[in-house]
Design a protein around this motif. Structure first.
Motif, PDB file in Angstrom:
ATOM      1  N   LEU A 111     -55.527 -63.515 -18.218  1.00  0.00           N
ATOM      2  CA  LEU A 111     -54.382 -62.846 -17.599  1.00  0.00           C
ATOM      3  C   LEU A 111     -54.788 -61.658 -16.735  1.00  0.00           C
ATOM      4  O   LEU A 111     -54.320 -61.516 -15.604  1.00  0.00           O
ATOM      5  CB  LEU A 111     -53.409 -62.402 -18.696  1.00  0.00           C
ATOM      6  N   ILE A 112     -55.623 -60.802 -17.262  1.00  0.00           N
ATOM      7  CA  ILE A 112     -56.004 -59.587 -16.521  1.00  0.00           C
ATOM      8  C   ILE A 112     -56.787 -59.913 -15.250  1.00  0.00           C
ATOM      9  O   ILE A 112     -56.468 -59.376 -14.171  1.00  0.00           O
ATOM     10  CB  ILE A 112     -56.782 -58.624 -17.440  1.00  0.00           C
ATOM     11  N   PRO A 113     -57.812 -60.780 -15.285  1.00  0.00           N
ATOM     12  CA  PRO A 113     -58.485 -61.139 -14.026  1.00  0.00           C
ATOM     13  C   PRO A 113     -57.553 -61.777 -13.008  1.00  0.00           C
ATOM     14  O   PRO A 113     -57.674 -61.525 -11.801  1.00  0.00           O
ATOM     15  CB  PRO A 113     -59.571 -62.124 -14.486  1.00  0.00           C
ATOM     16  N   SER A 114     -56.622 -62.605 -13.481  1.00  0.00           N
ATOM     17  CA  SER A 114     -55.672 -63.238 -12.558  1.00  0.00           C
ATOM     18  C   SER A 114     -54.764 -62.194 -11.907  1.00  0.00           C
ATOM     19  O   SER A 114     -54.459 -62.272 -10.709  1.00  0.00           O
ATOM     20  CB  SER A 114     -54.816 -64.274 -13.300  1.00  0.00           C
ATOM     21  N   ALA A 115     -54.323 -61.207 -12.695  1.00  0.00           N
ATOM     22  CA  ALA A 115     -53.484 -60.138 -12.148  1.00  0.00           C
ATOM     23  C   ALA A 115     -54.256 -59.315 -11.120  1.00  0.00           C
ATOM     24  O   ALA A 115     -53.717 -58.940 -10.070  1.00  0.00           O
ATOM     25  CB  ALA A 115     -52.975 -59.248 -13.280  1.00  0.00           C
ATOM     26  N   LEU A 116     -55.515 -59.029 -11.410  1.00  0.00           N
ATOM     27  CA  LEU A 116     -56.339 -58.250 -10.477  1.00  0.00           C
ATOM     28  C   LEU A 116     -56.605 -59.020  -9.185  1.00  0.00           C
ATOM     29  O   LEU A 116     -56.694 -58.429  -8.103  1.00  0.00           O
ATOM     30  CB  LEU A 116     -57.664 -57.875 -11.131  1.00  0.00           C
ATOM     31  N   LYS A 117     -56.729 -60.323  -9.288  1.00  0.00           N
ATOM     32  CA  LYS A 117     -56.973 -61.147  -8.112  1.00  0.00           C
ATOM     33  C   LYS A 117     -55.824 -61.051  -7.123  1.00  0.00           C
ATOM     34  O   LYS A 117     -56.031 -61.125  -5.904  1.00  0.00           O
ATOM     35  CB  LYS A 117     -57.183 -62.602  -8.539  1.00  0.00           C
ATOM     36  N   LEU A 118     -54.615 -60.853  -7.633  1.00  0.00           N
ATOM     37  CA  LEU A 118     -53.428 -60.817  -6.782  1.00  0.00           C
ATOM     38  C   LEU A 118     -52.989 -59.407  -6.419  1.00  0.00           C
ATOM     39  O   LEU A 118     -52.125 -59.240  -5.562  1.00  0.00           O
ATOM     40  CB  LEU A 118     -52.261 -61.517  -7.499  1.00  0.00           C
ATOM     41  N   SER A 119     -53.535 -58.391  -7.081  1.00  0.00           N
ATOM     42  CA  SER A 119     -53.027 -57.037  -6.850  1.00  0.00           C
ATOM     43  C   SER A 119     -54.167 -56.032  -6.921  1.00  0.00           C
ATOM     44  O   SER A 119     -55.214 -56.238  -6.325  1.00  0.00           O
ATOM     45  CB  SER A 119     -51.930 -56.705  -7.876  1.00  0.00           C
ATOM     46  N   ASN A 120     -53.955 -54.974  -7.672  1.00  0.00           N
ATOM     47  CA  ASN A 120     -54.950 -53.929  -7.782  1.00  0.00           C
ATOM     48  C   ASN A 120     -54.847 -53.278  -9.160  1.00  0.00           C
ATOM     49  O   ASN A 120     -53.988 -53.629  -9.970  1.00  0.00           O
ATOM     50  CB  ASN A 120     -54.765 -52.886  -6.670  1.00  0.00           C
ATOM     51  N   VAL A 121     -55.712 -52.306  -9.399  1.00  0.00           N
ATOM     52  CA  VAL A 121     -55.764 -51.663 -10.708  1.00  0.00           C
ATOM     53  C   VAL A 121     -54.459 -50.937 -11.060  1.00  0.00           C
ATOM     54  O   VAL A 121     -53.982 -51.048 -12.204  1.00  0.00           O
ATOM     55  CB  VAL A 121     -56.967 -50.701 -10.798  1.00  0.00           C
TER      56      VAL A 121
END
Length: 242
Positions: A52-62
């Motif tokens: 989940l976290i890598p997928s969220a980072l792929k689409l957005s930012n920290v």
């Protein structure tokens, strides 16, 4: 039935699939219970940190990731405060019907952003994202379904009723996924927040509930090994199937 509908249906039904092993449990010891809870915790932590976290980072930012995680944590914390809290075993046979209903409501609410994330991913412009999100959400739905079923079993809920209630939580996620598909073009920016929200909610459940419960009967070492095995298992499945 289109590919999108099949993927959303499979992701939601993984909750029911995860609950099926609980039907085989007849006489669960303290040690066995702790091992199962710790294994579930390991799977959920890996699903959060490796999926989940890598997928969220792929689409957005920290900042978006942190916001989503914090919102998920706060929402689960508020639910834990507002709803009557029941330990997984310490109150066996003493849980009222209203408390069980509130528990199901809490888990269903937790499934809403997950379903929305799956549905919106199919409606978004990121064509390589949909399969990743559906796979990750579906995979982490299995330990969630197991957790819900285990809670209900320990509270002496009839097995048929237990599976019906698990199916209810799965249906909530499927409906949320359909809403995500219908309105996804307007809310594509919500995907990373939904993924991060789910990660934060799962991490809260693991640290607040599963780990303390799995260490409550003097089985800390075997529970810790089970947690690590669950963590590794989830990473392995994500790697070979992703």
């Amino acid at each position: 039935m289109g590919v999108e509908m099949i993927s959303m249906l499979v992701a939601s039904l993984c909750t029911v699939l995860g609950a099926l092993p609980v039907l085989l449990i007849t006489n669960l010891s303290h040690k066995g219970r702790d091992v199962l809870l710790a294994y579930t915790a390991g799977v959920m932590v890996a699903a959060s940190t490796y999926g989940l976290i890598p997928s969220a980072l792929k689409l957005s930012n920290v900042p978006v990731l942190i916001t989503g995680i914090l919102v998920g944590t706060v929402v689960l914390m508020l639910l834990e405060i507002l709803l009557p809290h029941q330990d997984l075993e310490h109150e066996v046979g003493k849980v009222s019907r209203s408390s069980i209903l509130l528990f199901i409501i809490a888990m269903s609410l937790h499934n809403v952003p997950e379903g929305l994330s799956v549905g919106i991913s199919f409606a978004s412009e990121y064509r390589d994202l949909e399969s990743i999100v559906a796979f990750v959400i579906g995979l982490q739905n299995m330990p969630e379904g197991f957790l819900v079923a285990l809670f209900l079993l320990l509270q002496k809920v009839h097995r048929l009723k237990m599976m019906v209630l698990v199916c209810v939580t799965a249906c909530v996620e499927l409906l949320a996924a359909l809403v995500g598909v219908w309105f996804g073009q307007f809310f594509s920016d919500v995907i990373p927040y939904g993924l991060a929200f789910s990660a934060g909610a799962m991490l809260f459940i693991v640290y607040k509930e599963l780990i303390p419960e799995s260490h409550g009967d003097g089985n800390e070492r075997v529970a810790t090994l089970s947690f690590i095995f669950g963590f590794i298992s989830m990473i392995f499945l994500t790697d070979i199937m992703g």
